[in-house]
Design a protein around this motif. Structure first.
Motif, mmCIF file in Angstrom:
data_model
loop_
_atom_site.group_PDB
_atom_site.id
_atom_site.type_symbol
_atom_site.label_atom_id
_atom_site.label_comp_id
_atom_site.label_asym_id
_atom_site.label_seq_id
_atom_site.Cartn_x
_atom_site.Cartn_y
_atom_site.Cartn_z
ATOM 1 N N PRO A 139 0.827 -1.209 0.000
ATOM 2 C CA PRO A 139 0.000 0.000 0.000
ATOM 3 C C PRO A 139 0.859 1.256 0.000
ATOM 4 C CG PRO A 139 0.029 -0.974 2.178
ATOM 5 C CD PRO A 139 0.743 -1.947 1.285
ATOM 6 N N GLU A 140 0.234 2.381 -0.306
ATOM 7 C CA GLU A 140 0.968 3.623 -0.557
ATOM 8 C C GLU A 140 1.860 4.079 0.592
ATOM 9 O OE1 GLU A 140 1.926 7.809 -1.005
ATOM 10 O OE2 GLU A 140 0.637 6.923 0.537
ATOM 11 N N PRO A 141 1.397 4.069 1.857
ATOM 12 C CA PRO A 141 2.309 4.508 2.929
ATOM 13 C C PRO A 141 3.557 3.632 3.034
ATOM 14 C CG PRO A 141 0.041 4.492 3.701
ATOM 15 C CD PRO A 141 0.042 3.783 2.385
ATOM 16 N N THR A 142 3.375 2.338 2.838
ATOM 17 C CA THR A 142 4.508 1.419 2.878
ATOM 18 C C THR A 142 5.451 1.694 1.710
ATOM 19 O OG1 THR A 142 3.088 -0.249 3.901
ATOM 20 C CG2 THR A 142 5.173 -1.013 3.000
ATOM 21 N N CYS A 143 4.888 2.004 0.552
ATOM 22 C CA CYS A 143 5.713 2.324 -0.616
ATOM 23 C C CYS A 143 6.623 3.511 -0.339
ATOM 24 C CB CYS A 143 4.830 2.627 -1.827
ATOM 25 S SG CYS A 143 3.899 1.213 -2.438
ATOM 26 N N ARG A 144 6.082 4.536 0.284
ATOM 27 C CA ARG A 144 6.886 5.718 0.598
ATOM 28 C C ARG A 144 8.048 5.367 1.528
ATOM 29 N NH1 ARG A 144 5.037 10.952 -0.194
ATOM 30 N NH2 ARG A 144 3.078 11.113 -1.328
ATOM 31 N N ALA A 145 7.755 4.590 2.549
ATOM 32 C CA ALA A 145 8.793 4.229 3.511
ATOM 33 C C ALA A 145 9.850 3.326 2.880
ATOM 34 C CB ALA A 145 8.154 3.536 4.718
ATOM 35 N N LEU A 146 9.414 2.348 2.102
ATOM 36 C CA LEU A 146 10.367 1.436 1.472
ATOM 37 C C LEU A 146 11.231 2.156 0.440
ATOM 38 C CD1 LEU A 146 8.186 -1.777 0.981
ATOM 39 C CD2 LEU A 146 9.980 -1.382 2.702
ATOM 40 N N ASP A 147 10.632 3.069 -0.305
ATOM 41 C CA ASP A 147 11.414 3.788 -1.309
ATOM 42 C C ASP A 147 12.495 4.634 -0.657
ATOM 43 O OD1 ASP A 147 11.981 4.420 -4.047
ATOM 44 O OD2 ASP A 147 11.062 6.376 -3.720
ATOM 45 N N ALA A 148 12.185 5.197 0.510
ATOM 46 C CA ALA A 148 13.209 5.954 1.238
ATOM 47 C C ALA A 148 14.375 5.051 1.631
ATOM 48 C CB ALA A 148 12.599 6.608 2.469
ATOM 49 N N LEU A 149 14.076 3.810 1.986
ATOM 50 C CA LEU A 149 15.144 2.863 2.302
ATOM 51 C C LEU A 149 15.960 2.519 1.055
ATOM 52 C CD1 LEU A 149 13.408 0.244 4.653
ATOM 53 C CD2 LEU A 149 14.978 2.082 5.302
ATOM 54 N N VAL A 150 15.263 2.256 -0.047
ATOM 55 C CA VAL A 150 15.947 1.861 -1.278
ATOM 56 C C VAL A 150 16.878 2.972 -1.774
ATOM 57 C CG1 VAL A 150 15.634 1.227 -3.708
ATOM 58 C CG2 VAL A 150 14.127 0.250 -1.963
ATOM 59 N N GLU A 151 16.429 4.207 -1.680
ATOM 60 C CA GLU A 151 17.262 5.317 -2.158
ATOM 61 C C GLU A 151 18.322 5.715 -1.129
ATOM 62 O OE1 GLU A 151 17.197 6.489 -5.208
ATOM 63 O OE2 GLU A 151 15.577 5.092 -5.666
ATOM 64 N N GLY A 152 17.946 5.687 0.160
ATOM 65 C CA GLY A 152 18.835 6.234 1.171
ATOM 66 C C GLY A 152 19.913 5.298 1.668
ATOM 67 N N TRP A 153 19.587 4.018 1.812
ATOM 68 C CA TRP A 153 20.554 3.110 2.411
ATOM 69 C C TRP A 153 21.819 2.973 1.557
ATOM 70 C CZ3 TRP A 153 17.952 -0.794 6.066
ATOM 71 C CH2 TRP A 153 18.865 -1.228 7.040
ATOM 72 N N PRO A 154 21.716 2.816 0.239
ATOM 73 C CA PRO A 154 22.942 2.759 -0.564
ATOM 74 C C PRO A 154 23.759 4.052 -0.493
ATOM 75 C CG PRO A 154 21.107 1.827 -1.781
ATOM 76 C CD PRO A 154 20.528 2.476 -0.568
ATOM 77 N N MET A 155 23.099 5.194 -0.302
ATOM 78 C CA MET A 155 23.837 6.446 -0.189
ATOM 79 C C MET A 155 24.601 6.493 1.132
ATOM 80 S SD MET A 155 21.096 9.062 -1.930
ATOM 81 C CE MET A 155 22.242 10.367 -2.350
ATOM 82 N N HIS A 156 24.024 5.974 2.202
ATOM 83 C CA HIS A 156 24.754 5.870 3.463
ATOM 84 C C HIS A 156 25.940 4.917 3.304
ATOM 85 C CE1 HIS A 156 21.602 7.477 6.536
ATOM 86 N NE2 HIS A 156 21.539 8.126 5.387
ATOM 87 N N ARG A 157 25.713 3.827 2.558
ATOM 88 C CA ARG A 157 26.773 2.838 2.348
ATOM 89 C C ARG A 157 28.005 3.468 1.713
ATOM 90 N NH1 ARG A 157 24.845 -1.305 -1.841
ATOM 91 N NH2 ARG A 157 25.306 0.454 -3.189
ATOM 92 N N ALA A 158 27.808 4.489 0.892
ATOM 93 C CA ALA A 158 28.927 5.120 0.206
ATOM 94 C C ALA A 158 29.925 5.733 1.174
ATOM 95 C CB ALA A 158 28.398 6.193 -0.758
ATOM 96 N N PHE A 159 29.481 6.070 2.379
ATOM 97 C CA PHE A 159 30.371 6.693 3.351
ATOM 98 C C PHE A 159 30.625 5.810 4.572
ATOM 99 C CE2 PHE A 159 28.453 10.186 0.979
ATOM 100 C CZ PHE A 159 29.599 10.873 0.589
ATOM 101 N N ASP A 160 30.206 4.562 4.479
ATOM 102 C CA ASP A 160 30.395 3.634 5.585
ATOM 103 C C ASP A 160 31.586 2.731 5.269
ATOM 104 O OD1 ASP A 160 30.082 2.110 7.834
ATOM 105 O OD2 ASP A 160 27.940 1.737 7.541
ATOM 106 N N ASP A 161 32.372 2.417 6.282
ATOM 107 C CA ASP A 161 33.541 1.561 6.071
ATOM 108 C C ASP A 161 33.165 0.083 5.959
ATOM 109 O OD1 ASP A 161 35.290 3.692 6.120
ATOM 110 O OD2 ASP A 161 35.597 3.589 8.288
ATOM 111 N N ALA A 162 31.988 -0.273 6.420
ATOM 112 C CA ALA A 162 31.586 -1.682 6.440
ATOM 113 C C ALA A 162 30.563 -1.958 5.338
ATOM 114 C CB ALA A 162 30.989 -2.035 7.795
ATOM 115 N N PRO A 163 30.554 -3.181 4.797
ATOM 116 C CA PRO A 163 29.519 -3.539 3.809
ATOM 117 C C PRO A 163 28.148 -3.594 4.465
ATOM 118 C CG PRO A 163 30.768 -5.481 4.451
ATOM 119 C CD PRO A 163 31.459 -4.304 5.087
#
Length: 198
Positions: A144-168
């Motif tokens: 559903p739509e609220p879940t889509c918003r939250a999941l999309d934030a994870l999909v876009e944001g988590w890899p961007m955090h990974r770019a500056f994290d020393d661990a996989p």
């Protein structure tokens, strides 16, 4: 026919190669150091071709970032469309975050550049908003739509955090977080193979 691409008079793929080259240059040196000359050299085309096909650097970058958004949206959609159950849909989201195909190191670098550029260029801002909607529509195949918003934030944001994290990325942690979001926000409100809009 022998010779380089510079010698080919009719080259229907040239504009696309210039756009791909522009993205490569942006990924390598950033928007602020991207020039027509660098793009032409990367695309292996005459410098005049860059200004022939595009109305200045803003137009070229806007189209290049549009190409990036289209390419990533297709993979995003395909990954989710292949899921045939709620569990597979969650796994697909985890794959988008942790897998090797979506949000590669190059693409994450380009996302940083695109977000910054969109702040000052309305046309690219429109591309960004359209991309967000396309991503949520793809997630809407299953959630559903609220879940889509939250999941999309994870999909876009988590890899961007990974770019500056020393661990996989910890795939188990990502999976647990995705599951918590899905179960915490509920799965009512959709159809489709696992509860989203068909």
């Amino acid at each position: 026919m022998s010779g380089t691409r510079r010698e080919v008079p009719n080259d229907p793929g040239r504009a696309g190669r210039i756009l791909d080259a522009a993205l490569d240059v942006v990924a390598d040196v950033g928007v602020h150091r991207t020039t027509h000359r660098r793009i032409a050299a990367r695309a292996e085309v005459p410098l005049g071709s860059v200004t022939y096909y595009f109305n200045g650097m803003d137009d070229l970058l806007a189209q290049a970032f549009g190409r990036l958004a289209d390419t990533m949206s297709v993979l995003y959609r395909r990954t989710l469309a292949d899921a045939a159950s709620p569990a597979e849909a969650e796994d697909a989201v985890v794959e988008l975050i942790c897998g090797p195909a979506y949000a590669t190191t190059r693409e994450v670098t380009l996302l940083f550049e695109m977000y910054a550029y969109a702040n000052h260029h309305p046309e690219v801002g429109v591309t960004m908003r359209a991309w967000l909607l396309r991503s949520r529509e793809s997630l809407g195949l299953h959630f559903p739509e609220p879940t889509c918003r939250a999941l999309d934030a994870l999909v876009e944001g988590w890899p961007m955090h990974r770019a500056f994290d020393d661990a996989p990325l910890d795939r188990a942690l990502v999976a647990a977080t995705v599951h918590a979001v899905v179960t915490g926000l509920g799965t009512s409100g959709g159809g489709g193979p696992s509860g989203g809009a068909a």
